[in-house]
Design a protein around this motif. Structure first.
Motif: not given
Length: 682
Positions: A150-179
């Protein structure tokens, strides 16, 4: 006895009565006006009493007296010089292994984290994979498990949300800094859950290349660490930084504020953390309008990183709101907020468990860990990935580690070899070829017993600063290197470091640039510019509370004067708490832990004084004696440090009262960040 409290640290005086001194120009104007009045009186006297010579003589005599008064009877201009033949300020030489400090020094046990095998990882190119080694050791195949992220997405400066779970087939490129990564078996049982780190070069801006002229700047900051503390707790790191990287350590580096915020703001903006220089200093505000040096580097084509751990206590979020827009291209805060979201209860209790660990109580898993990883390993990994992804690109990275050192400095030695390994990687992988590397802190230990030793009181004022320059730069600019070595032995401040970083950004490597402007020393002087040995704490913008250039001598802790200072301080604290007395207990004096007499090094320099009549009639006032008293209050057990000016055994003025041990949850009933230091909730 006259006691006057100075509450400027909390209450600002809105209405002031000022008595302005008469300048030489004003004195000349006054003489001119007086002469005109006298002339008019003379004319009128002559006009109406021509025969009265006595009156004329009287007027002339008065005129002469007035002239003499303005010319020779000015306020006494006694001059004083520092009683140090070598420099205005003698930097204190404190033994890092002072006996009092070493009594408080101990070696923590090796840290134990959860023994959970890593099922997934993200490689340095940003692709997520299953860990074949773990699968083999667990006797599992790819078809036996179901893994998601799940991508970790910033919500302002004091919260985050976890995006929808993604099942992957490796190798898969991650388009964010934290999962958030998870693996389950076929029955849905969770086998693995963790937070993985990546650096996704998502920025659309054009990033310039670093070069021998366009240097990158990397800052590794460690909170609450004096230079002496680094020699005790990070001996391997300091040895490698100084001996291998050629780092220059600044023995006179001095803080300009009590805690982190008023020291990092000058470092990052060149301005004082004061409402007269910046729009807001703290409170429920965002800091997007602060002129952080990150923005200067970014505008010049640098890619930027701001990494600070411990989100509840980070510099711009403690009792404030942080940033609406991330202050840099890459921002580590969402990672730590993700940790908190994944383990809300454990994260909230981390400091409780760390307190127990500090008392040598063995825990199943250390509070310095997140699941199966040391937090500082994760921090350094993000730093490494940032440097690696932007290899040979112009970079500005400002990183600041709080949790491992802020409250319990003995834990810092756990990271000593890890810092060395990080520095070795930077050097051997070529990342320091065109990079200024800085290892630094904001102040020494403030809240431990070490602060309350004679040596610790000096150390808290003198944080770590060591700077390593690229080898080619040293050969091309040997004079600048010599200048920095000179500056390592005089007073320096965060204002100077800001000016230094600005010089690096704008390639101001001209040896001829002067540090004196219009005959005056600016508050901030680049470390590339020679700082005069005669520079004083006042020149450098260092308040007397934080200036280390003094001498002190122990005095009787039970003397009447010392006890009066302590009791007066308690009275002042209770007055500060008057608005919240329904929440906070009234404090009482318990005992004096230490008392020091602070003496000035100045003496009168008669040969340089201008002659005035008053200099013949009056002697200069002796410097007020200043006492530094450390006392304990009840019922909180709080330790407070206060300075007091004393004249004829009367307390003339109490200075700021600073708490030197932790208040923990004692003051959770009040929100005011200043009163938290004093309140003991009922």
């Amino acid at each position: 006895m006259t006691i006057m409290g100075d509450n400027s640290s909390y209450h600002q005086i809105r209405d002031e009565m000022r008595i302005m001194p008469i300048t030489s120009g004003q004195a000349k104007s006054a003489i001119s006006v007086s002469s005109g009045v006298i002339f008019a009186i003379t004319v009128r006297t002559v006009r109406y009493s021509k025969a009265n010579r006595k009156q004329i003589l009287a007027v002339c005599f008065v005129s002469l007296l007035l002239f003499a008064n303005f010319r020779y009877n000015q306020p006494s201009k006694f001059r004083f010089s520092n009683n140090n033949v070598n420099a205005v300020c003698t930097l204190p030489e404190i033994d890092p292994f002072d006996d009092e400090i070493m009594k408080l020094n101990w070696h923590p046990r090796p840290v134990v984290c959860e023994n959970t095998p890593p099922f997934m990882f993200i490689d340095r190119k940003g692709f997520i994979h299953l860990n074949s080694t773990t699968l083999s050791s667990e006797k599992l195949s790819n078809s036996d498990i179901d893994c998601t992220y799940q991508h970790v997405e910033r919500q302002f400066d004091d919260d985050v949300i976890f995006k929808k779970e993604v099942r992957f087939v490796e190798p898969e490129y991650i388009e964010c800094d934290f999962v958030v990564a998870r693996c389950r078996d076929k029955g849905g049982k969770k086998l693995y859950e963790s937070l993985l780190i990546n650096v996704n070069p998502h920025t659309d801006k054009s990033i310039r290349n670093e070069s021998q002229q366009q240097l990158s700047v990397l800052v590794l900051g460690i909170d609450s660490l004096s230079r002496n503390g680094a020699l005790r707790k990070l001996p391997k790191t300091m040895k490698y930084f100084e001996d291998v990287l050629g780092g220059i350590s600044f023995k006179g580096y001095t803080k300009v504020g009590e805690n982190t915020f008023p020291n990092l703001v000058p470092l990052l903006t060149g301005k004082k953390a004061d409402p007269r220089e910046l729009p807001h200093v703290w409170g429920q505000h965002y800091f997007d309008d602060y002129p952080l040096i990150h923005h200067n580097f970014s505008s010049a084509g640098y890619v930027t990183l701001y990494a600070e751990d411990w989100p509840a206590f980070s510099t711009f979020n403690y009792a404030s709101k942080g940033f609406i827009v991330p202050p840099s291209d890459h921002y580590i805060r969402p990672m730590y907020l993700g940790m908190k979201k994944m383990q809300p209860v454990v994260t909230s209790l981390d400091q409780v468990f760390l307190f127990l660990e500090d008392k040598n109580i063995k825990m199943k898993s250390s509070s310095l860990c997140f699941k199966n990883q040391l937090k500082h390993h994760m921090f350094l990994e993000y730093f490494k990935r940032f440097v690696d992804v932007y290899r040979k690109k112009a970079k500005f990275a400002f990183t600041w580690m709080n949790e491992i050192s802020h409250d319990y400095s003995n834990f810092l030695e756990i990271a000593d070899q890890d810092f060395v390994d990080f520095l070795i990687w930077l050097k051997e992988d070529g990342h320091l070829n065109n990079t200024v590397m800085m290892l630094m802190s904001d102040h020494g230990s403030r809240t431990e017993a070490i602060r309350n030793t004679a040596a610790g009181r000096i150390e808290v004022r003198m944080p770590l600063l060591s700077i390593a320059l690229p080898e080619h730069f040293k050969h091309q600019h040997p004079v600048l290197v010599e200048t920095m070595i000179h500056n390592s032995k005089v007073i320096t401040t965060p204002f100077d470091v800001y000016a230094f970083m600005d010089d690096v950004l704008h390639k101001k490597f001209d040896n001829q640039l002067q540090s004196i402007i219009d005959g005056k020393l600016p508050r901030g002087i680049s470390l590339f510019r020679k700082i005069p040995k005669e520079r004083t704490c006042a020149d450098a913008g260092i308040h007397e509370l934080f200036c280390a250039c003094f001498t002190s001598h122990p005095v009787d802790k039970t003397s009447k004067l010392v006890l009066e200072i302590a009791n007066a301080s308690v009275t002042k604290i209770n007055a500060m708490l008057s608005d919240v007395k329904h929440k906070c207990a009234e404090l009482s004096f318990s005992r004096v832990e230490d008392a020091q007499l602070i003496e000035s090094n100045f003496k009168r320099a008669v040969e340089n004084e201008e002659f005035t009549l008053r200099n013949l009639l009056f002697k200069p006032k002796e410097n007020k004696r200043k006492y530094l008293v450390l006392f304990k209050a009840a019922p909180s057990g709080a330790l407070f440090e206060v300075t007091a000016n004393v004249e004829n055994d009367d307390v003339i003025k109490l200075g700021d009262i600073i708490r030197t041990n932790k208040y923990g949850t004692q003051s959770q009933c009040v929100e005011d960040r200043v009163l938290r230091n004093y309140c003991f909730c009922i």
